[in-house]
Design an enzyme around this catalytic site. Structure first.
Site, PDB file in Angstrom:
ATOM      1  N   GLU A 191      11.697  11.082   3.167  1.00 14.14           N
ATOM      2  CA  GLU A 191      10.357  10.496   3.043  1.00 14.14           C
ATOM      3  C   GLU A 191       9.607  10.839   4.316  1.00 14.14           C
ATOM      4  O   GLU A 191      10.030  10.466   5.416  1.00 14.14           O
ATOM      5  CB  GLU A 191      10.427   8.986   2.846  1.00 14.14           C
ATOM      6  CG  GLU A 191       9.022   8.360   2.743  1.00 14.14           C
ATOM      7  CD  GLU A 191       9.027   6.894   2.360  1.00 14.14           C
ATOM      8  OE1 GLU A 191       9.932   6.458   1.618  1.00 14.14           O
ATOM      9  OE2 GLU A 191       8.105   6.174   2.816  1.00 14.14           O
TER      10      GLU A 191
ATOM     11  N   HIS B 286       4.759  -7.002   2.574  1.00 17.06           N
ATOM     12  CA  HIS B 286       3.729  -7.844   3.194  1.00 17.06           C
ATOM     13  C   HIS B 286       3.271  -9.005   2.318  1.00 17.06           C
ATOM     14  O   HIS B 286       2.515  -9.858   2.773  1.00 17.06           O
ATOM     15  CB  HIS B 286       2.601  -6.971   3.731  1.00 17.06           C
ATOM     16  CG  HIS B 286       3.140  -6.063   4.806  1.00 17.06           C
ATOM     17  ND1 HIS B 286       3.744  -6.558   5.945  1.00 17.06           N
ATOM     18  CD2 HIS B 286       3.272  -4.709   4.864  1.00 17.06           C
ATOM     19  CE1 HIS B 286       4.181  -5.547   6.691  1.00 17.06           C
ATOM     20  NE2 HIS B 286       3.911  -4.420   6.046  1.00 17.06           N
TER      21      HIS B 286
ATOM     22  N   THR C 177       6.849   0.443  11.498  1.00  8.51           N
ATOM     23  CA  THR C 177       7.731   1.585  11.761  1.00  8.51           C
ATOM     24  C   THR C 177       6.941   2.707  12.436  1.00  8.51           C
ATOM     25  O   THR C 177       6.105   3.346  11.810  1.00  8.51           O
ATOM     26  CB  THR C 177       8.359   2.084  10.442  1.00  8.51           C
ATOM     27  OG1 THR C 177       8.878   0.953   9.756  1.00  8.51           O
ATOM     28  CG2 THR C 177       9.465   3.077  10.703  1.00  8.51           C
TER      29      THR C 177
ATOM     30  N   HIS D  15      11.864  -3.513   2.640  1.00  5.12           N
ATOM     31  CA  HIS D  15      12.491  -3.196   3.927  1.00  5.12           C
ATOM     32  C   HIS D  15      13.078  -4.493   4.464  1.00  5.12           C
ATOM     33  O   HIS D  15      12.334  -5.383   4.885  1.00  5.12           O
ATOM     34  CB  HIS D  15      11.410  -2.628   4.863  1.00  5.12           C
ATOM     35  CG  HIS D  15      11.909  -2.197   6.206  1.00  5.12           C
ATOM     36  ND1 HIS D  15      11.086  -1.638   7.151  1.00  5.12           N
ATOM     37  CD2 HIS D  15      13.147  -2.234   6.764  1.00  5.12           C
ATOM     38  CE1 HIS D  15      11.794  -1.355   8.243  1.00  5.12           C
ATOM     39  NE2 HIS D  15      13.041  -1.715   8.029  1.00  5.12           N
TER      40      HIS D  15
ATOM     41  N   HIS E 243       3.540   5.559   4.380  1.00 10.28           N
ATOM     42  CA  HIS E 243       3.227   4.735   5.559  1.00 10.28           C
ATOM     43  C   HIS E 243       1.739   4.869   5.886  1.00 10.28           C
ATOM     44  O   HIS E 243       1.251   5.966   6.141  1.00 10.28           O
ATOM     45  CB  HIS E 243       4.046   5.094   6.804  1.00 10.28           C
ATOM     46  CG  HIS E 243       4.011   3.954   7.790  1.00 10.28           C
ATOM     47  ND1 HIS E 243       4.950   2.952   7.818  1.00 10.28           N
ATOM     48  CD2 HIS E 243       3.100   3.612   8.740  1.00 10.28           C
ATOM     49  CE1 HIS E 243       4.647   2.077   8.752  1.00 10.28           C
ATOM     50  NE2 HIS E 243       3.518   2.452   9.312  1.00 10.28           N
TER      51      HIS E 243
HETATM   52  C1  LIG Z   1       9.552   2.168   6.750  1.00  8.69           C
HETATM   53  C2  LIG Z   1       8.198   1.765   6.390  1.00  8.69           C
HETATM   54  O1  LIG Z   1       7.292   2.525   6.613  1.00  8.69           O
HETATM   55  C3  LIG Z   1       7.955   0.464   5.705  1.00  8.69           C
HETATM   56  O2  LIG Z   1       8.987  -0.379   5.872  1.00  8.69           O
HETATM   57  C4  LIG Z   1       6.633  -0.196   5.920  1.00  8.69           C
HETATM   58  O3  LIG Z   1       6.039   0.192   7.076  1.00  8.69           O
HETATM   59  C5  LIG Z   1       6.560  -1.693   5.803  1.00  8.69           C
HETATM   60  O4  LIG Z   1       7.266  -2.401   6.751  1.00  8.69           O
HETATM   61  P1  LIG Z   1       6.806  -2.725   8.253  1.00  8.69           P
HETATM   62  O5  LIG Z   1       5.321  -2.969   8.267  1.00  8.69           O
HETATM   63  O6  LIG Z   1       7.600  -3.918   8.605  1.00  8.69           O
HETATM   64  O7  LIG Z   1       7.155  -1.514   9.056  1.00  8.69           O
HETATM   65  N1  LIG Z   2       7.919   3.733   3.601  1.00  6.62           N
HETATM   66  C1  LIG Z   2       6.538   3.429   3.620  1.00  6.62           C
HETATM   67  C2  LIG Z   2       6.261   2.222   2.817  1.00  6.62           C
HETATM   68  O1  LIG Z   2       7.107   1.742   2.116  1.00  6.62           O
HETATM   69  C3  LIG Z   2       4.910   1.611   2.800  1.00  6.62           C
HETATM   70  O2  LIG Z   2       4.286   1.583   4.053  1.00  6.62           O
HETATM   71  P1  LIG Z   2       2.870   0.844   4.208  1.00  6.62           P
HETATM   72  O3  LIG Z   2       1.975   1.311   3.073  1.00  6.62           O
HETATM   73  O4  LIG Z   2       3.125  -0.638   4.117  1.00  6.62           O
HETATM   74  O5  LIG Z   2       2.372   1.295   5.543  1.00  6.62           O
END
Ligand SMILES: CC(=O)[C@@H](O)[C@H](O)COP(=O)(O)O
Ligand SMILES: NCC(=O)COP(=O)(O)O
Length: 247
Positions: A156, A15, A106, A48, A196
């Site tokens: 995970e 992000h 995700t 990602h 997440h």
């Molecule tokens: C798989 C996952 O949980 C992460 O990739 C994370 O959520 C950030 O990427 P997105 O916000 O694009 O899903």
């Molecule tokens: N796989 C989860 C991750 O990398 C981070 O998720 P988030 O904290 O951005 O929701």
């Protein structure tokens, strides 16, 4: 089986790239964020590379490959394009995630049980390049057992439902689901990571679960970094999870 209280922090920098892509500028650079995160105690960097390239770009992954002092955890959908890219960069860790174009983030875990042959082939192919492959799944016994059967050394657990829970009962139920998932994964001989939606106010209960190897956290860190800087945000999170894991 991992049973120590040591817990690792994987910092997801997606992000930072989201902010950059919002204006098509060169800043903020996720590569700088990764280096700051490492200085502040990150144990690894997660990115990602989405099919729609909404945040992280190939350029980021290629630069990170050269400059990281820790290790890259490369999250990817199970597509031929991503498989070929992973074979080119050979990340230390690869996490296979479900992906749809329309989703905001995700939304659920990978359905390993429903597509064992396809995931097994992907795990075998990616293991050949020396990457430790993990599967991003819901804390569901069926999916955990299938993950072991397809030969993934790690999983995970998706903590999104826990993070989204609103009532104390819901939070307790979702936390218990994660605890059960961790125990099931450890019994299957898997390395168990989680992530997440984790943030400064919900992370401690998850970090306190015995046997979790690593938490991957991104969105909350990037948000907090606006106010305290990236190094400060990572250092605060790291201190929080280490303290929680000691109890
Ligand atoms: C798989 C996952 O949980 C992460 O990739 C994370 O959520 C950030 O990427 P997105 O916000 O694009 O899903
Ligand atoms: N796989 C989860 C991750 O990398 C981070 O998720 P988030 O904290 O951005 O929701």
């Amino acid at each position: 089986m991992t049973t120590s209280n040591r817990i690792l922090l994987g910092v997801n920098i997606d992000h930072v790239a989201t902010l950059r892509q919002a204006r098509g500028t060169r800043y903020p650079d996720p590569v700088k964020a990764a280096l700051d995160a490492e200085e502040a105690g990150a144990d690894g960097i997660t990115v990602h590379l989405r099919e729609d390239r909404r945040h992280i770009q190939e350029r980021d992954v290629l630069l990170l490959k050269d400059v990281l002092q820790t290790r890259m955890n490369f999250e990817m959908g199970v597509t031929e394009e991503m498989m070929a890219f992973a074979e080119r960069i050979r990340p230390a860790h690869i996490c296979l995630v479900p992906e749809t174009r329309q989703e905001l983030t995700t939304e659920g875990g990978l359905d390993v049980a429903g597509q064992e042959a396809r995931i097994k082939a992907a795990v075998e192919r990616l293991s050949k390049i020396g990457s430790e492959v993990s599967l991003f799944i819901d804390a569901d016994e069926r999916q955990i057992e299938a993950s072991r059967r397809v030969g993934a050394p790690a999983i995970e657990l998706h903590t999104g439902r826990y993070a989204d829970a609103t009532t104390p009962t819901e939070v307790a139920d979702e936390l218990q689901r994660i605890i059960d998932g961790v125990n099931c994964g450890l019994n299957e001989g898997l390395i168990v990571n989680a992530g997440h939606g984790l943030h400064y106010h919900n992370v401690e209960a998850v970090a306190a679960i015995k046997g979790i190897n690593e938490l991957n956290i991104g969105h909350a860190l990037v948000a907090h970094a606006l106010f305290v800087g990236f190094k400060g945000a990572v250092a605060e999170m790291k201190a929080l999870i280490l303290a929680a894991a000691k109890h």
